[in-house]
Design an enzyme around this catalytic site. Structure first.
Site, PDB file in Angstrom:
ATOM      1  CD  GLN A 128      -1.074   4.810  -0.491  1.00  0.00           C
ATOM      2  OE1 GLN A 128      -2.266   5.206  -1.057  1.00  0.00           O
ATOM      3  NE2 GLN A 128      -0.208   5.961  -0.741  1.00  0.00           N
ATOM      4  CD  GLN A 130       3.190   9.537  -0.937  1.00  0.00           C
ATOM      5  OE1 GLN A 130       2.249   9.653  -0.038  1.00  0.00           O
ATOM      6  NE2 GLN A 130       3.650  10.609  -1.413  1.00  0.00           N
ATOM      7  N   PRO A 278      -5.382   3.191   4.267  1.00  0.00           N
ATOM      8  CG  PRO A 278      -3.002   2.641   3.415  1.00  0.00           C
ATOM      9  CD  PRO A 278      -4.376   2.452   3.224  1.00  0.00           C
ATOM     10  N   GLY A 280      -5.496   9.219   5.066  1.00  0.00           N
ATOM     11  CA  GLY A 280      -6.662  10.199   5.006  1.00  0.00           C
ATOM     12  C   GLY A 280      -6.868  10.353   3.629  1.00  0.00           C
ATOM     13  N   GLY A 281      -6.014  10.639   2.859  1.00  0.00           N
ATOM     14  CA  GLY A 281      -6.146  10.910   1.222  1.00  0.00           C
ATOM     15  C   GLY A 281      -4.898  10.615   0.478  1.00  0.00           C
ATOM     16  CD  GLU A 283      -0.175  13.109  -2.893  1.00  0.00           C
ATOM     17  OE1 GLU A 283       1.235  12.888  -2.759  1.00  0.00           O
ATOM     18  OE2 GLU A 283      -0.900  12.637  -1.939  1.00  0.00           O
ATOM     19  CG  HIS A 307      -2.946  17.649   2.460  1.00  0.00           C
ATOM     20  ND1 HIS A 307      -1.936  18.835   3.147  1.00  0.00           N
ATOM     21  CD2 HIS A 307      -2.181  16.835   1.798  1.00  0.00           C
ATOM     22  CE1 HIS A 307      -0.743  18.006   3.163  1.00  0.00           C
ATOM     23  NE2 HIS A 307      -1.116  16.983   2.204  1.00  0.00           N
ATOM     24  CD  GLU A 308      -4.734  14.331   0.031  1.00  0.00           C
ATOM     25  OE1 GLU A 308      -3.778  14.276  -0.602  1.00  0.00           O
ATOM     26  OE2 GLU A 308      -4.460  14.131   1.456  1.00  0.00           O
ATOM     27  CG  HIS A 311      -0.397  16.714  -2.533  1.00  0.00           C
ATOM     28  ND1 HIS A 311       1.019  16.835  -2.429  1.00  0.00           N
ATOM     29  CD2 HIS A 311      -0.708  16.109  -1.420  1.00  0.00           C
ATOM     30  CE1 HIS A 311       1.386  16.242  -1.524  1.00  0.00           C
ATOM     31  NE2 HIS A 311       0.378  16.051  -0.435  1.00  0.00           N
ATOM     32  CD  GLU A 330       2.874  15.144   2.007  1.00  0.00           C
ATOM     33  OE1 GLU A 330       2.009  16.235   2.048  1.00  0.00           O
ATOM     34  OE2 GLU A 330       2.673  14.106   1.039  1.00  0.00           O
ATOM     35  CG  ASP A 387       5.832   2.771   3.943  1.00  0.00           C
ATOM     36  OD1 ASP A 387       5.521   4.031   3.683  1.00  0.00           O
ATOM     37  OD2 ASP A 387       5.692   1.766   3.251  1.00  0.00           O
ATOM     38  CE1 TYR A 395       1.249  15.492   4.956  1.00  0.00           C
ATOM     39  CE2 TYR A 395       3.277  14.338   5.694  1.00  0.00           C
ATOM     40  CZ  TYR A 395       2.008  14.280   5.101  1.00  0.00           C
ATOM     41  OH  TYR A 395       1.531  13.336   4.516  1.00  0.00           O
ATOM     42  CE  LYS A 566      -4.338  13.040  11.828  1.00  0.00           C
ATOM     43  NZ  LYS A 566      -5.121  14.128  11.091  1.00  0.00           N
TER      44      LYS A 566
END
Length: 614
Positions: A128, A130, A278, A280-281, A283, A307-308, A311, A330, A387, A395, A566
């Site tokens: 991960q 990002q 960590p 939801g999705g 992209e 959403h993804e 992106h 976002e 983070d 968003y 989340k």
């Protein structure tokens, strides 16, 4: 000389790399990658060039033609946010080779033992990257201002397989010629050992480093459309459920193309990860990563997929230049997602999403009331870990800004603008000023109709933001208000509610609420046991803030079951902000027992919550 990004050591005088060729040996025994990165520049370069690294051992830097060593220095001090700078001295080099090994403490990598996976049979690893974690996988210019193409050769144990945010080329046996240079921790005997396979991938479109992604483990797959395959860790049961949940993906891609222009990434595959993921999705182009919590059994989990998918145009195709302009990713994507949802699922569902987002935006204003800088769209983040300030502001305030422009000029004109914007800046990284200049050029006089500076640089929610208006939204908010007077919704009033309706209802209940009322609501509608994690967590958060200790066992079970931030963030925050020491002690104990199952990013976020409040 100046950094191009407050979150990177990359200097403004450095050329940006154009391509990186990666060779990775996945060592599940030591939870490390032993690798090499052959980095290509646009032209021969002499002098210093600086890369980002974190928790990486640099073994050597070589001339890739003669294999002679190149001078390099790794900074002695370790910046708690940025990591270490890797400075390399080049002499008319257009490429150079870095040999390195990652650390088990890499912030991007989570290595799972078989018992930590859904299937329990084989180990698993995933990345991960990002926002600024690619530097803990391989040394790079870890800023979204720098876009790279990449190829990768992964060596892993059979029967495991791998996926990447790239096109799969081949799977074959290993050969000594795969290694570009001898690696001190991965000799050819280890590379070519029995039971190892090599998988090769290529990403031909330039992407920011945070979109680099890989996963390897026991992964099954199934086609759900001409451009989409669902992959899953966890066996046939998870794969079957995912295939059902995301069966409508191709329709969403077509809707996206109609709204925003051609889909530029060929494939839109989906990987359902273990519960510790960590987010939801994520992209990642060509291979979106998803939490299993989005599989709800009623196809509403496709909301995250929308959403993804969005992106693919806003975020992946056009990218924020630095994290200070994160809203460009976002805010645009939230707007695009809701346009897709409106076509596929209807205006009422889109209105519900806007309503849930509106409520979330107002809650973020409360969260940042002591540091209003992070209620702006364009923020200053020197010395700030992105983070730590991740929130719904980019968003939802970003969405509100674009929605405000749409209302001003009308949807048909805004749609024309949006397509023109995407076509103009595709495969580029831009900042807020670039967007505003393009907006003013293409919508003459808009700056006299909307206060653009207030929207992008002002704190709080601008007065011309807009709470959604729809019959279903108004009805749910009205029922939530009646709950404050002691009236529970009747069965016939909620008979057709799905998770989103319940989520909006719960989000609008007072915090705290009367404990006996909440218990009665749950006794009737079994919200704490909901299979929809949005509903479950919204209820449990409310239960904690209302002092309903009878639900603490369910809270503990939830915090040990998933690693999606989340859910972790609000539940741990509610516990540590509780009225008694018991809640704080419970939060500490649960984290002690569950932290090893969390991804390093989530672990760090929860740790900071506990440090701040206990």
């Amino acid at each position: 000389m100046a950094p191009v990004d407050p979150h990177s050591f990359t200097d403004s005088t450095d050329p940006f790399a154009t391509h990186v060729s990666l060779t990775f040996y996945l060592d599940f025994f030591t939870s490390a990658i032993h690798g090499s990165a052959l980095i290509f520049l646009p032209a021969p370069h002499s002098g210093s060039i600086t890369l980002d690294s974190r928790s990486i051992s640099i073994h050597s830097v070589l001339d890739p033609v003669y294999f002679s060593p190149l001078p390099f220095t790794l900074s002695d001090s370790i910046d708690p946010i940025l990591g270490q700078s890797l400075s390399i001295t080049l002499s008319s080099h257009s490429s150079f080779l870095v040999l390195f090994s990652t650390s088990p403490s890499s912030s991007a990598l989570q290595w799972l033992t078989p018992p930590q996976t859904s299937s329990g049979n084989h180990p698993f690893v995933y990345t991960q990257c990002q926002s600024i974690h690619a530097r803990s996988v391989f040394p790079c210019q870890d800023t979204p201002a720098a876009r790279i193409r990449y190829s990768a050769r992964l060596n892993l144990p059979s029967p495991l397989s791998a996926v990447m945010s790239a096109a799969r080329l081949t799977c074959r046996g290993p050969a000594p010629s795969d290694l570009p240079a001898p690696h001190p921790l991965c000799p050819s005997s280890a590379w070519c050992a029995d039971g190892r396979v090599v998988e090769e991938f290529s990403m031909e479109q330039p992407i920011p480093p945070y979109l680099f992604a890989l996963a390897a483990g026991e992964i099954g797959s199934r086609d759900v459309g001409p451009r989409t395959k669902v992959y899953a860790e966890g066996g046939m049961e998870v794969l079957d459920a995912a295939a059902r949940e995301f069966a409508g993906t191709e329709e969403m891609i077509k809707v996206g193309e109609g709204l925003f222009g051609p889909y530029e990434w060929e494939r839109f595959d989906l990987l359902v990860l273990p519960p510790s993921f960590p987010y939801g999705g994520m992209e990642n182009p060509r291979m979106v990563f998803l939490t299993p919590t989005v599989i709800k059994g009623d196809a509403t989990g496709a909301q995250v997929v929308a959403h993804e998918l969005a992106h693919s145009w806003t975020g992946n195709l056009i990218t924020n230049k630095t994290n200070e302009h994160f809203w460009l990713n976002e805010g645009f994507t939230t707007y695009a997602e809701r346009r897709i949802v409106e076509v596929v699922q209807g205006e009422d569902v889109a209105a519900l999403n806007i309503g849930i987002g509106w409520r979330g935006l107002n809650e973020e204003m409360e969260r940042f009331k002591d540091n209003m800088e992070f209620t702006k769209l364009k923020t200053k983040q020197d010395g700030i870990d992105p983070d730590d300030v991740y929130s719904q502001v980019p968003y939802e305030k970003g969405f509100q800004f674009l929605w405000r422009i749409e209302r001003q000029i009308g949807r048909p004109a805004f749609d024309v603008f949006l397509k023109k914007y995407i076509a103009r800046f595709k495969f580029q990284s831009i900042d807020t000023e670039t967007f505003l200049e393009f907006l003013k050029e293409n919508v003459p006089g808009i700056e006299n109709q909307i206060d653009l500076k207030l929207w992008t640089e002002g704190t709080g929610i601008p007065p011309d933001a807009f709470e959604p208006v729809s019959t279903i939204y108004t009805k749910i908010v009205s029922l939530a208000n009646e709950f404050k007077q002691g009236r529970m919704p009747r069965d016939d009033e909620v008979a057709d509610w799905n998770g989103q309706e319940w989520e909006l209802y719960l989000e609008n209940l007072p915090k705290p609420s009367e404990a006996s009322q909440l218990a009665a609501l749950d006794a009737r509608y079994r919200l704490a046991e909901s299979k929809d994690w949005e509903v479950k967590v919204a209820f449990l958060q409310l239960a904690i803030s209302s002092g309903c200790i009878t639900y603490f066992d369910e809270v503990e079970k939830a915090l040990k079951q998933v690693g999606r931030m989340k859910y972790l963030r609000p539940l741990y925050t509610a516990l540590v902000k509780g009225s008694g020491e018991g809640e704080k002690m419970l939060a500490k104990r649960i984290f002690t027992e569950a932290s090893e199952s969390y991804h390093p990013i989530a672990r760090s976020v929860v740790d900071s919550i506990l440090a701040k409040h206990t």
